[in-house]
Scaffold this active site. Structure first.
Site, PDB file in Angstrom:
ATOM      1  N   CYS A 112       0.786  -1.240   0.000  1.00 38.22           N
ATOM      2  CA  CYS A 112       0.000   0.000   0.000  1.00 38.22           C
ATOM      3  C   CYS A 112       0.822   1.298   0.000  1.00 38.22           C
ATOM      4  CB  CYS A 112      -1.025  -0.008   1.126  1.00 38.22           C
ATOM      5  SG  CYS A 112      -0.630  -0.982   2.551  1.00 38.22           S
ATOM      6  N   ARG A 148       7.137 -11.364   5.121  1.00 38.26           N
ATOM      7  CA  ARG A 148       6.780 -11.094   6.521  1.00 38.26           C
ATOM      8  C   ARG A 148       7.434 -12.156   7.393  1.00 38.26           C
ATOM      9  NH1 ARG A 148       0.251  -9.765   6.027  1.00 38.26           N
ATOM     10  NH2 ARG A 148       0.486  -8.080   4.498  1.00 38.26           N
ATOM     11  N   GLN A 200       0.842 -11.217  -3.245  1.00 39.29           N
ATOM     12  CA  GLN A 200      -0.550 -10.829  -3.050  1.00 39.29           C
ATOM     13  C   GLN A 200      -1.181 -10.414  -4.377  1.00 39.29           C
ATOM     14  OE1 GLN A 200      -0.069  -7.678  -0.084  1.00 39.29           O
ATOM     15  NE2 GLN A 200      -1.286  -8.885   1.327  1.00 39.29           N
ATOM     16  N   ASP A 225      -2.898  -7.948  -4.978  1.00 39.41           N
ATOM     17  CA  ASP A 225      -3.213  -6.734  -4.230  1.00 39.41           C
ATOM     18  C   ASP A 225      -3.704  -5.640  -5.164  1.00 39.41           C
ATOM     19  OD1 ASP A 225      -3.451  -5.308  -1.933  1.00 39.41           O
ATOM     20  OD2 ASP A 225      -1.304  -4.981  -1.620  1.00 39.41           O
ATOM     21  N   HIS A 265      -5.350  -1.278  -4.877  1.00 33.18           N
ATOM     22  CA  HIS A 265      -5.858  -0.155  -4.092  1.00 33.18           C
ATOM     23  C   HIS A 265      -6.685   0.727  -5.007  1.00 33.18           C
ATOM     24  CE1 HIS A 265      -2.433  -1.624  -1.752  1.00 33.18           C
ATOM     25  NE2 HIS A 265      -3.187  -1.283  -0.723  1.00 33.18           N
ATOM     26  N   LYS A 304     -12.568  -3.313   7.911  1.00 33.39           N
ATOM     27  CA  LYS A 304     -12.467  -4.156   6.721  1.00 33.39           C
ATOM     28  C   LYS A 304     -13.567  -5.197   6.674  1.00 33.39           C
ATOM     29  CE  LYS A 304      -9.143  -7.445   8.739  1.00 33.39           C
ATOM     30  NZ  LYS A 304      -7.815  -8.078   8.581  1.00 33.39           N
ATOM     31  N   HIS A 318      -8.312  -0.625   0.220  1.00 26.50           N
ATOM     32  CA  HIS A 318      -7.366  -1.734   0.076  1.00 26.50           C
ATOM     33  C   HIS A 318      -8.187  -2.988  -0.227  1.00 26.50           C
ATOM     34  CE1 HIS A 318      -4.172   0.453   2.548  1.00 26.50           C
ATOM     35  NE2 HIS A 318      -5.275   1.153   2.790  1.00 26.50           N
TER      36      HIS A 318
END
Length: 659
Positions: free
Chosen positions: A355, A384, A402, A404, A406, A486, A532
């Site tokens: 992000c 991570r 991910q 991912d 946004h 979320k 997100h």
């Protein structure tokens, strides 16, 4: 006068305090018999505990959503009592309920073995048959410490001193002699515990989770409302073991993991083929949905993570690297020596999420309201730190990708973007073979960034958008991200297990912290809202879920090898190669099997490797230009002209959503 409001809105009034048992009895004898505990203003209470003021109350029976938690907690206590009756001198520590059962930690010099399970289960059943009353007692702390020390329960005595002094200290007495320190609640007696329990495994643990403290022995069990539910659970476990992605990963030559790269995946050609097909499918869907794809750096200076708030909230999960950067203001001497060169120590971090990087892309150039919503996607490689004991095949890794994205939008666009996202997510899940999912709404956590007023606005915006999208949610208090509430999308697989994969988060905080703006219609600069979102979540984890969902028998479009051309006799080898070439030209992933083996042997071997379709050819097929089509799991075969077979297989292998 105490007024009790029931879930249907009816109000019952009592002259004074009333227990849950008395309330249930006032409604009917059947309910009095079925009642387990009561829920008073959202908190679970024992049936014997007096309700002393006006309250909203639910009667919890076996069918209630909270019933399993009570059953499993009581099963843990019955386990502890059984162990201490069978093995005197054993100390008890903690015994909570879990997602599908319970465990209890014991301190005992002699180790338990799985051979003890039958004896312990038998003793547990005896305790249930005894129907020992379970009584809640409030004790003085000093008396509790003295008591536990006297009977040799050192761990319980220590724990008493850790409990908040403002809370009452409750002890649950089970029968005449056995008791345990516990907040409760519990059933009225051991006889109300269903005998639908089973001990499952042994493990080690440390007191208070500290490796420097005494080692404990943990006994895990499972408990259910009925024998039928228990049997179904054990069947699911058996099926899950057959489907274990780690086992299938080895057997099907998909991937492996090893100590030298703990928490990271070595993808083999077949596994990487499945991975790339899933990624290709996702990329197609995102492009059709109006997303633009970006790629952001792996290593980013600590400064950006501090500005975003991740350094404070997420530092313990980040891999960092310190480097000496040359100070260009102090170049080396003309003779090339390093004497005058200066260095700056910099700390870089491998990104744990994408992000902040996406905000940096958004900030390049001036953005107008006409550019919004801007849907920015990345198949972002993240790292991570997960403790080694938490790693679990593909399901819990340290290096992952991910899916991912946004969405930068205005507040007015939150509702429409939420609906579009949920529709996209549902369609993608269906294409992967998942028809069921539930949605959880996770609100503000205790540790968070941003003012309460900002959180109020974000939570309301997300809940309103979800309602407008016609989606029912289950509340998941306190589990939001540190920057915003979320939605969590939990899909259900072929054997009834739930997997949390997709998320959608409303964030007013990060655009403020990282100074993201757009020019609105009024000509002024405004902060965008940042949504997100992920659908699959971690690609690695989703691959593990897919392997177990299909037990390795992937649908044709995902299968690493879609068809094998196998010969009956070596005379058909040339024709088999022609068929394979035609398959490749049609876009199929194909292999040939020209070995001098019987055809039944070849069929068994490729069936074991989960190949969806075999094309069997011999002299007759070569002469006639046909193939015998055998599908995985089917006993019959169909002889078709090669062109006709290819047309069918090409359709079967088409990636969903493509022509």
């Amino acid at each position: 006068m105490v007024a009790i409001t029931l879930p249907d809105g009816n109000v019952r009034e009592f002259d004074g305090a009333v227990t849950g048992a008395e309330l249930a009895a006032s409604i009917g004898p059947g309910l009095a018999k079925a009642a387990m505990v009561v829920k008073v203003e959202g908190d679970l209470w024992d049936l014997s505990r007096p309700i002393e003021k006006d309250s909203k109350v639910e009667i919890v029976t076996k069918d209630h959503e909270d019933a399993l938690e009570i059953i499993r907690h009581d099963a843990a206590h019955v386990l502890a009592q059984a162990v201490q009756e069978l093995f005197p001198g054993t100390q008890i520590t903690f015994g909570p309920s879990t997602e599908d059962g319970f465990y209890y930690d014991f301190h005992r010099e002699e180790p338990f073995s799985t051979e003890d399970f039958e004896k312990i289960e038998k003793k547990m059943a005896e305790i249930v048959d005894r129907n020992d009353p379970i009584v809640r007692e409030v004790w003085d702390r000093a008396d509790a410490v003295d008591y536990f020390n006297q009977i040799g329960e050192e761990f319980k005595a220590e724990w008493v001193g850790e409990l908040p002094s403002e809370e009452p200290l409750t002890i649950y007495r089970q029968g005449e002699k056995w008791l345990d320190l516990c907040r409760g609640p519990h059933l009225e007696s051991t006889g109300k515990l269903p005998k639908a329990f089973k001990l499952m495994k042994l493990a080690g643990a440390y007191w208070r989770g500290d490796s420097s403290r005494p080692q404990l022995q943990r006994l895990y069990g499972t408990a259910w409302r009925t024998e039928k539910e228990l049997k179904a659970h054990l069947t699911r476990i058996e099926e899950a073991e057959k489907r274990d992605h780690r086992k299938l990963g080895r057997e099907l030559d998909l991937f492996h993991m090893q100590e030298e790269a703990m928490g990271s995946v070595f993808w083999h050609p077949k596994g990487w083929t499945v991975y790339r097909q899933a990624e290709r499918y996702m990329r197609n869907r995102l492009e059709d949905a109006g997303y633009v794809e970006v790629k952001t750096p792996q290593l980013v200076d600590r400064k950006l993570w501090e500005e975003s708030g991740h350094w404070e909230k997420f530092r313990e999960h980040m891999f960092v690297a310190e480097v000496d950067e040359t100070d260009t203001d102090h170049p080396p001497a003309q003779d090339g020596s390093e004497a005058h060169r200066a260095y700056n120590r910099r700390m870089l971090a491998l990104k744990p999420m994408n992000c902040p990087g996406h905000v940096q892309v958004f900030r390049q150039g001036i953005k107008s309201y006409r550019d919004l919503p801007l849907r920015m996607a990345e198949f972002g490689s993240c790292h991570r730190y997960e403790p080694s004991g938490a790693l679990h095949g593909l399901m819990r890794v340290r290096a992952f990708t991910q899916d991912d994205a946004h969405i930068f939008c205005t507040e007015d666009q939150i509702e429409s973007e939420t609906k579009l996202f949920i529709d996209l997510l549902a369609s993608i899940y269906r294409d992967f073979g998942f028809d069921e999912f539930i949605v959880k709404f996770s609100d503000r956590p205790d540790t968070r960034a941003g003012e309460d007023a900002v959180w109020d606005k974000a939570e309301k915006a997300l809940m309103d958008a979800t309602t407008a999208a016609g989606v029912e949610v289950k509340l998941n208090p306190g589990e939001g991200a540190f920057y915003g509430p979320k939605l969590e999308f939990v899909l259900r697989d072929a054997i009834g297990r739930d997997w949390q994969c997709g998320t959608l988060q409303v964030d007013f905080v990060l655009p403020e912290r990282l100074d993201a703006t757009y020019v609105a219609e009024d000509g002024a600069r405004h902060r965008p809202v940042m949504l997100h979102r992920a659908i699959l979540g971690s690609f690695e984890r989703f691959m593990g879920i897919l392997i177990e969902q299909y037990s390795g028998r992937f649908p044709m479009w995902l299968a690493p090898v879609q068809t094998v051309v196998a010969t009956i006799t070596s005379d058909a080898n040339d024709y088999a190669e022609q068929v394979a070439a035609a398959c490749r030209k049609a876009g199929l992933r194909v292999e040939t099997d020209l070995r001098n083996e019987k055809i039944n042997y070849k069929v068994r071997e490729h069936s074991h490797m989960k190949v969806p379709v075999m094309l069997v050819v011999g002299n007759r097929e070569a002469e006639e230009g046909t193939v015998a089509v055998r599908r995985l799991g089917g006993k019959a075969q169909e002889v078709l002209a090669l062109d006709a077979a290819l047309a069918i297989l090409k359709t079967d292998a088409t990636i969903p959503g493509t022509v």
